[in-house]
Design an enzyme around this catalytic site. Structure first.
Site, PDB file in Angstrom:
ATOM      1  N   HIS A  47      45.656  32.350  41.256  1.00  0.00           N
ATOM      2  CA  HIS A  47      44.952  32.257  42.533  1.00  0.00           C
ATOM      3  C   HIS A  47      43.484  32.674  42.427  1.00  0.00           C
ATOM      4  CE1 HIS A  47      46.095  36.627  42.914  1.00  0.00           C
ATOM      5  NE2 HIS A  47      44.893  36.683  43.468  1.00  0.00           N
ATOM      6  N   ASP A  62      52.164  33.000  39.032  1.00  0.00           N
ATOM      7  CA  ASP A  62      50.760  33.101  39.447  1.00  0.00           C
ATOM      8  C   ASP A  62      49.868  33.483  38.271  1.00  0.00           C
ATOM      9  OD1 ASP A  62      48.569  33.049  41.133  1.00  0.00           O
ATOM     10  OD2 ASP A  62      48.799  35.137  41.755  1.00  0.00           O
ATOM     11  N   GLY A  70      40.449  41.719  43.910  1.00  0.00           N
ATOM     12  CA  GLY A  70      39.553  41.859  42.753  1.00  0.00           C
ATOM     13  C   GLY A  70      40.275  42.432  41.564  1.00  0.00           C
ATOM     14  N   ASN A  71      41.354  43.210  41.818  1.00  0.00           N
ATOM     15  CA  ASN A  71      42.194  43.702  40.731  1.00  0.00           C
ATOM     16  C   ASN A  71      43.109  42.608  40.195  1.00  0.00           C
ATOM     17  OD1 ASN A  71      41.975  46.782  42.148  1.00  0.00           O
ATOM     18  ND2 ASN A  71      42.166  46.719  39.904  1.00  0.00           N
ATOM     19  N   SER A  72      43.236  41.515  40.940  1.00  0.00           N
ATOM     20  CA  SER A  72      44.141  40.446  40.531  1.00  0.00           C
ATOM     21  C   SER A  72      43.814  39.944  39.130  1.00  0.00           C
ATOM     22  CB  SER A  72      44.040  39.280  41.513  1.00  0.00           C
ATOM     23  OG  SER A  72      44.485  39.661  42.790  1.00  0.00           O
ATOM     24  N   THR A 106      49.186  41.332  40.077  1.00  0.00           N
ATOM     25  CA  THR A 106      49.159  40.028  40.744  1.00  0.00           C
ATOM     26  C   THR A 106      49.184  40.090  42.262  1.00  0.00           C
ATOM     27  OG1 THR A 106      50.201  37.832  40.732  1.00  0.00           O
ATOM     28  CG2 THR A 106      51.667  39.730  40.765  1.00  0.00           C
ATOM     29  N   ALA A 107      49.676  41.176  42.854  1.00  0.00           N
ATOM     30  CA  ALA A 107      49.783  41.187  44.319  1.00  0.00           C
ATOM     31  C   ALA A 107      49.896  42.613  44.826  1.00  0.00           C
ATOM     32  CB  ALA A 107      51.003  40.384  44.770  1.00  0.00           C
ATOM     33  N   ILE A 108      49.540  42.788  46.113  1.00  0.00           N
ATOM     34  CA  ILE A 108      49.762  44.049  46.815  1.00  0.00           C
ATOM     35  C   ILE A 108      50.460  43.735  48.129  1.00  0.00           C
ATOM     36  CG2 ILE A 108      47.831  45.288  45.777  1.00  0.00           C
ATOM     37  CD1 ILE A 108      46.156  44.624  48.205  1.00  0.00           C
TER      38      ILE A 108
END
Length: 336
Positions: free
Chosen positions: A179, A209, A286-288, A304-306
């Site tokens: 993403h 992802d 931004g950590n993704s 990948t997600a929070i």
């Protein structure tokens, strides 16, 4: 008439000694005086004597050392040495050592799209409100700021989003989230030494992802991250997330593994991912795509997600990472 006496010297007498008759045995000649021997340090006997003395001295010293021997080191000696080191030196924390290990492999990933495409995407995502009382959500990230977008030409490429990547092969192969780079017209990566390079997508794994990037230019001394199996990972193990939250970084945040084999569904409900690592180290947009690492600096997952129960899109203590085994297969690497 008397005849005068005749005299001769002793030398003449010796010289005029009568010769021995032929056939008679020769008279014994007097022995020559003995010459005293001189001390020659280079003679073989002297050298062998010196070698023998040195060997005897070496054997004697070895026997003494074996007889008395060094004092055995006790646990008390070890404890005292460790205590003195801790009192006199400041040791780096586990998180600091892990950060130093992973930092050279972390890259900043920025995706760009043309202004015309970005305007269409924003209109679909945020339609014009029917009532002036309806609050318009504030976009995240500098790329979506109105002033920057308004000043750009329709064909100009503007920043779509910022994410993180991790180098897994020292030839410039990078793992990140799909993403982060999906739909981008251009992708740029910035390495730890500041080198900026264009990158292209060489592989995707939509179910997790994940995207694989290949940088077109790399540093001479590029270092790839070390990946570790999650087979022995347990809840409570310390982990650290490294990335560029809101474009700021590289930033590090520490926490623990909160759970394993978790499932997550995106807020839009379009995708569900399984077998995720749940962690509580702070992560934000931004950590993704950034690495989730152990205290040894080894990568066990890709952030990948929070969990976002509110529209704020800020971290509330629950993050998810794809296990590195899945991420490695996306790059064509063999499983652990």
């Amino acid at each position: 008439m008397r005849r005068p006496a005749l005299y001769s010297s002793s030398r003449q007498q010796r010289q005029q000694q009568p010769e021995a008759p032929r056939g008679a045995p020769e008279a014994a000649q007097p022995a020559a005086p003995a010459t005293p021997r001189r001390f020659d340090p280079a003679s073989p006997r002297v050298l062998w004597a010196v070698i023998l003395l040195m060997a005897m001295a070496l054997v004697y010293s070895l026997s003494l050392s074996l007889r008395h021997g060094p004092r055995a080191i006790t646990q008390e000696d070890i404890d005292k040495a460790v205590l003195k080191t801790m009192e006199t030196q400041t040791l780096p924390s586990e998180y600091a050592k892990a950060y130093d290990s992973i930092r050279p492999a972390v890259v900043r990933v920025v995706s760009y799209v043309k202004k015309s495409r970005l305007k269409e995407a924003l209109e679909k995502a945020h339609p014009t409100p029917k009532s002036p009382k309806t609050a318009k959500p504030k976009p995240l990230g500098p790329a979506l700021e109105g002033d920057k977008l308004a000043k750009a030409d329709d064909d100009e490429e503007v920043e779509q989003g910022v994410g993180t990547g991790v180098v897994i092969i020292d030839k410039g192969v990078i793992l990140t989230n799909l993403h982060v780079v999906s739909g981008a017209d251009k992708i740029k990566v910035t390495f730890s030494d500041g080198l900026e390079a264009d990158a292209s997508i060489t592989g995707v794994q939509p179910e997790n992802d994940l995207a694989v990037l290949q940088a077109r230019k790399i540093p001479d001394d590029l270092i790839a991250a070390t990946m570790r199996s999650t087979a022995d990972l347990q809840p409570g193990d310390k982990v650290m997330a490294v990335g560029f939250p809101f474009g700021i970084g590289p930033s590090a945040s520490g926490g623990v593994v909160s759970g394993l084999k978790r499932s997550f569904r995106s807020p839009e409900g379009k995708q569900e991912m399984n077998n995720l690592i749940q962690f509580d180290a702070a992560a934000n947009p931004g950590n993704s795509g950034g690495p989730l690492v152990t205290m040894d600096g080894e990568v066990v997952g890709i952030v990948t997600a929070i969990l976002n129960p509110t529209p704020a899109r800020t971290f509330i203590g629950i993050g998810f990472a794809v296990p590195i085994e899945n991420a490695a297969t996306a790059a064509g690497l063999p499983p652990f």
